[in-house]
Every structure is written in structure tokens, then in C-alpha cells.
Design an enzyme around this catalytic site. Structure first.
Site, mmCIF file in Angstrom:
data_model
loop_
_atom_site.group_PDB
_atom_site.id
_atom_site.type_symbol
_atom_site.label_atom_id
_atom_site.label_comp_id
_atom_site.label_asym_id
_atom_site.label_seq_id
_atom_site.Cartn_x
_atom_site.Cartn_y
_atom_site.Cartn_z
ATOM 1 N N VAL A 65 0.810 -1.229 0.000
ATOM 2 C CA VAL A 65 0.000 0.000 0.000
ATOM 3 C C VAL A 65 0.843 1.280 0.000
ATOM 4 C CG1 VAL A 65 -2.094 -0.968 1.068
ATOM 5 C CG2 VAL A 65 -0.284 -0.021 2.541
ATOM 6 N N ASN A 91 -7.223 -0.422 5.443
ATOM 7 C CA ASN A 91 -7.010 -1.021 6.763
ATOM 8 C C ASN A 91 -5.579 -1.487 7.010
ATOM 9 O OD1 ASN A 91 -7.881 -2.885 9.167
ATOM 10 N ND2 ASN A 91 -7.005 -4.275 7.615
ATOM 11 N N SER A 143 -6.939 4.161 15.077
ATOM 12 C CA SER A 143 -6.697 3.458 16.345
ATOM 13 C C SER A 143 -7.137 4.350 17.506
ATOM 14 C CB SER A 143 -5.201 3.154 16.478
ATOM 15 O OG SER A 143 -4.906 2.645 17.768
ATOM 16 N N TYR A 158 3.618 5.614 15.402
ATOM 17 C CA TYR A 158 2.344 4.944 15.150
ATOM 18 C C TYR A 158 1.169 5.872 15.451
ATOM 19 C CZ TYR A 158 -1.421 1.473 15.559
ATOM 20 O OH TYR A 158 -2.607 0.786 15.407
ATOM 21 N N SER A 161 0.734 8.576 12.979
ATOM 22 C CA SER A 161 0.144 8.095 11.716
ATOM 23 C C SER A 161 -1.361 7.909 11.865
ATOM 24 C CB SER A 161 0.808 6.785 11.267
ATOM 25 O OG SER A 161 0.373 5.674 12.047
ATOM 26 N N LYS A 162 -1.791 7.459 13.022
ATOM 27 C CA LYS A 162 -3.222 7.180 13.243
ATOM 28 C C LYS A 162 -4.005 8.481 13.388
ATOM 29 C CE LYS A 162 -2.843 2.978 12.655
ATOM 30 N NZ LYS A 162 -3.640 2.235 11.664
ATOM 31 N N ILE A 191 -7.193 -5.394 19.920
ATOM 32 C CA ILE A 191 -7.949 -6.428 19.211
ATOM 33 C C ILE A 191 -7.001 -7.609 19.018
ATOM 34 C CG2 ILE A 191 -9.198 -7.001 17.076
ATOM 35 C CD1 ILE A 191 -10.557 -4.701 18.664
HETATM 36 N N1 LIG Z 1 -4.957 -5.263 16.526
HETATM 37 C C1 LIG Z 1 -5.106 -4.164 17.221
HETATM 38 O O1 LIG Z 1 -5.087 -4.193 18.473
HETATM 39 C C2 LIG Z 1 -5.343 -2.849 16.517
HETATM 40 C C3 LIG Z 1 -5.765 -1.759 17.290
HETATM 41 C C4 LIG Z 1 -5.969 -0.545 16.659
HETATM 42 C C5 LIG Z 1 -5.762 -0.411 15.308
HETATM 43 N N2 LIG Z 1 -5.342 -1.490 14.583
HETATM 44 C C6 LIG Z 1 -5.138 -1.274 13.150
HETATM 45 O O2 LIG Z 1 -5.869 -2.244 12.441
HETATM 46 C C7 LIG Z 1 -5.267 -2.448 11.165
HETATM 47 C C8 LIG Z 1 -5.153 -3.931 10.916
HETATM 48 O O3 LIG Z 1 -4.324 -4.481 11.903
HETATM 49 P P1 LIG Z 1 -4.458 -5.986 12.452
HETATM 50 O O4 LIG Z 1 -4.459 -5.913 13.928
HETATM 51 O O5 LIG Z 1 -5.537 -6.703 11.734
HETATM 52 O O6 LIG Z 1 -3.011 -6.502 12.033
HETATM 53 P P2 LIG Z 1 -2.491 -7.801 11.254
HETATM 54 O O7 LIG Z 1 -1.022 -7.720 11.314
HETATM 55 O O8 LIG Z 1 -3.179 -9.019 11.765
HETATM 56 O O9 LIG Z 1 -3.001 -7.529 9.765
HETATM 57 C C9 LIG Z 1 -2.480 -6.470 8.996
HETATM 58 C C10 LIG Z 1 -2.346 -6.926 7.558
HETATM 59 O O10 LIG Z 1 -1.854 -5.806 6.797
HETATM 60 C C11 LIG Z 1 -0.863 -6.290 5.907
HETATM 61 N N3 LIG Z 1 0.059 -5.208 5.568
HETATM 62 C C12 LIG Z 1 0.940 -4.575 6.394
HETATM 63 N N4 LIG Z 1 1.648 -3.677 5.705
HETATM 64 C C13 LIG Z 1 1.213 -3.729 4.420
HETATM 65 C C14 LIG Z 1 1.576 -3.038 3.236
HETATM 66 N N5 LIG Z 1 2.558 -2.128 3.216
HETATM 67 N N6 LIG Z 1 0.908 -3.324 2.097
HETATM 68 C C15 LIG Z 1 -0.068 -4.269 2.089
HETATM 69 N N7 LIG Z 1 -0.431 -4.973 3.173
HETATM 70 C C16 LIG Z 1 0.203 -4.698 4.328
HETATM 71 C C17 LIG Z 1 -0.175 -7.422 6.656
HETATM 72 O O11 LIG Z 1 0.497 -8.304 5.768
HETATM 73 C C18 LIG Z 1 -1.357 -8.075 7.383
HETATM 74 O O12 LIG Z 1 -1.945 -9.098 6.609
HETATM 75 C C19 LIG Z 1 -3.940 -1.695 11.205
HETATM 76 O O13 LIG Z 1 -4.082 -0.463 10.524
HETATM 77 C C20 LIG Z 1 -3.712 -1.451 12.679
HETATM 78 O O14 LIG Z 1 -2.936 -0.295 12.934
HETATM 79 C C21 LIG Z 1 -5.127 -2.692 15.160
#
Ligand SMILES: NC(=O)c1ccc[n+]([C@@H]2O[C@H](COP(=O)([O-])OP(=O)(O)OC[C@H]3O[C@@H](n4cnc5c(N)ncnc54)[C@H](O)[C@@H]3O)[C@@H](O)[C@H]2O)c1
Length: 259
Positions: A65, A91, A143, A158, A161-162, A191
Site C-alpha cells: 500500500v 485497513n 486506532s 504509530y 500516523s493514526k 484487538i
Molecule cells: N490489533 C489491534 O489491536 C489494533 C488496534 C488498533 C488499530 N489497529 C489497526 O488495524 C489495522 C489492521 O491491523 P491488524 O491488527 O488486523 O493486524 P495484522 O497484522 O493481523 O493484519 C495487517 C495486515 O496488513 C498487511 N500489511 C501490512 N503492511 C502492508 C503493506 N505495506 N501493504 C499491504 N499490506 C500490508 C499485513 O500483511 C497483514 O496481513 C492496522 O491499521 C492497525 O494499525 C489494530
């Protein structure tokens, strides 16, 4: 299957794991045609397989991305296949390096901002010409950190960015309103996904601020990717037709406690 989603096409980034995968599976169940995008081809394969098992239509797009040329081609491939894009779930994201400011290297800062913030910009930018044709819905995963929670010391890149993603969502919500494109940001708390396993935490002992929290508070328990997917479905559905330019926290109230 819901009639409101007939013929609709969605692109979900970061669909190989966690929140993106859960959302892709749930949207596909409604009959939405799904372009699933990730830079991890292996993880993407599993998502594609599961959508097919559900009887869904799916296109696998391997792309980073943060790379403009790759994202332009990626979005083009979705439009070439189905001729439209109605829903964008931007996402994909990383935690990256969590470290004190003096230790955080400029290239580590750049990588976090490039994937989380620039990646969101690129995903939406290249989809906009298609969204404008019929209207649509954009959902951006921000986030609690950087929006309502500022106590995760070391996560300055982080959180920046959010925060940037929420500002971006609000700016383009207004810019795109005349074309009936709604844009909202979701702000999950903790999560259960794989994201922490890919996080590099360095030398944070000295910058941790001790906070005493009660042991057994439901609001501090992590949610599931499926919890977040339900919110995404609501935001891309007609039920949220009057909601745009909003950030929605999904954390059972935990960020109010953590601050
Ligand atoms: N899990 C949490 O506690 C949480 C909390 C707040 C926000 N988030 C946000 O939720 C979103 C998803 O996170 P998640 O927890 O499902 O994480 P995850 O690591 O399980 O999934 C993220 C996915 O994004 C893909 N990815 C990362 N960089 C990429 C890139 N440059 N190009 C294409 N794909 C890419 C990864 O390969 C992975 O499959 C993120 O933006 C994260 O910041 C997560």
C-alpha cells in the site's frame, strides 16, 4: 445476502490477516464482490480460499500500500475485473518500532508513516474516480492510539500516523460529499490479531509510565477482529447513510480509562 449489496465491489487492504481478513469474509458473505489486497501473498491465499468456500466472488491483489505505482495498478486491476468500486476499506497497517524518541531511527519513522498514512492516501486516491461514479463508502482503520489514547509511550510514530488518518478521513469526507462518497475512520482498542507479533519494542523500560488499573474491567479486555468487522459492515451499509466524517471508537470504552 442483502439486496442493497447486489453488484457492489469492495477493496479491503491488509486482508491477509486480522481485522482486514475478518471484514473481507463478512462483506463477502453479504454478496459483495471482494478484492482482497495484501503484501503477503501467503496470508492472502488463505483469505481467498475462505471466501471461495463461502461461495463468494474474490480477486486476489498482491501489492504494497505504500508504493504508488503498485497501488495504481492494483486499483486498476479491480476496475478492469468488475468495472466499478463502491467500497474501500483502507485497513493495512503496522505497529512498526516502539521506542524512545532518541532511539527511533528516521527510516523507522518513515516506514510507519508510509504504510499507515501514505498507504491510506494512495488506496483512497486511486479508488476515488470509481467511487465518484455512483457514490460509495470509505472506511479507514485508525486506532485509539493517537486519537483518544496517548499513554502508549514509545508509539509516537504509530500514534502520529493514526491521528493523521483521522484528519485525512475528515478532510476527504467533506471533499467527496457532493459525489455521495461517505468517509469514516474506525478506532479500535486492543484487538486480538497477529499485529503484536510483528512489533519491535526497544528500550521502552525507562519511558513506561506506571498506571494502576483495576484487574477485572470488561472495557480493558481485547476485542476480536470479528467485532470490528461488524462495525465495518455497518459503515458500508445503507444503515449508516447519514454518517460521514466521523471517527468511531471500538474498544468497549477502554480508551476512556487508559487515556
Ligand atoms: N490489533 C489491534 O489491536 C489494533 C488496534 C488498533 C488499530 N489497529 C489497526 O488495524 C489495522 C489492521 O491491523 P491488524 O491488527 O488486523 O493486524 P495484522 O497484522 O493481523 O493484519 C495487517 C495486515 O496488513 C498487511 N500489511 C501490512 N503492511 C502492508 C503493506 N505495506 N501493504 C499491504 N499490506 C500490508 C499485513 O500483511 C497483514 O496481513 C492496522 O491499521 C492497525 O494499525 C489494530
Amino acid at each position: 445476502m442483502t439486496a442493497q449489496f447486489d453488484d457492489k465491489v469492495a477493496i479491503v487492504t491488509g486482508a491477509g490477516s486480522g481485522i482486514g481478513k475478518a471484514a473481507a469474509l463478512l462483506l463477502a458473505k453479504q454478496g459483495i464482490k471482494m478484492a482482497v489486497l495484501d503484501y503477503s501473498e501467503d496470508e492472502l491465499k488463505q483469505t481467498v480460499e475462505e471466501i471461495k468456500q463461502q461461495g463468494g466472488e474474490v480477486l486476489s491483489v498482491v501489492s504494497d500500500v505504500s508504493k504508488p505505482d503498485q497501488m495504481q495498478k492494483a486499483i486498476q486491476s479491480v476496475a478492469d475485473k468488475w468495472g466499478r468500486i463502491d467500497i474501500v476499506f483502507a485497513n493495512a497497517g503496522i505497529n512498526g518500532v516502539v521506542a524512545p524518541l532518541e532511539d527511533l531511527e528516521p527510516d523507522e519513522w518513515d516506514r510507519i508513516l508510509e504504510i499507515n498514512l501514505k498507504g491510506t492516501f494512495l488506496t483512497v486516491k486511486y479508488a476515488v474516480p470509481y467511487l465518484k461514479k455512483r457514490g460509495g463508502s470509505v472506511v479507514i482503520t485508525a486506532s485509539v492510539n493517537g486519537t483518544r489514547n496517548f499513554s502508549k509511550t514509545g508509539a509516537s510514530a504509530y500514534s502520529s500516523s493514526k491521528a493523521g488518518q483521522v484528519a485525512f478521513a475528515k478532510m476527504i469526507a467533506l471533499e467527496l460529499a457532493q459525489w455521495k462518497v461517505r468517509v469514516n475512520a474506525i478506532c479500535p482498542g486492543a484487538i486480538k490479531t497477529n499485529i503484536e507479533t510483528k512489533t519491535e519494542e526497544r528500550n521502552t523500560e525507562d519511558i513506561k509510565i506506571p498506571v494502576e488499573l483495576p484487574d477485572d474491567v470488561a472495557a480493558l479486555k481485547p476485542g476480536t477482529a470479528e467485532d470490528v468487522a461488524e462495525l465495518v459492515l455497518f459503515l458500508v451499509s445503507d444503515s449508516s447513510r447519514h454518517i460521514s466524517g466521523s471517527e468511531i471508537w471500538i474498544d468497549a470504552g477502554g480508551s476512556l480509562l487508559l487515556g
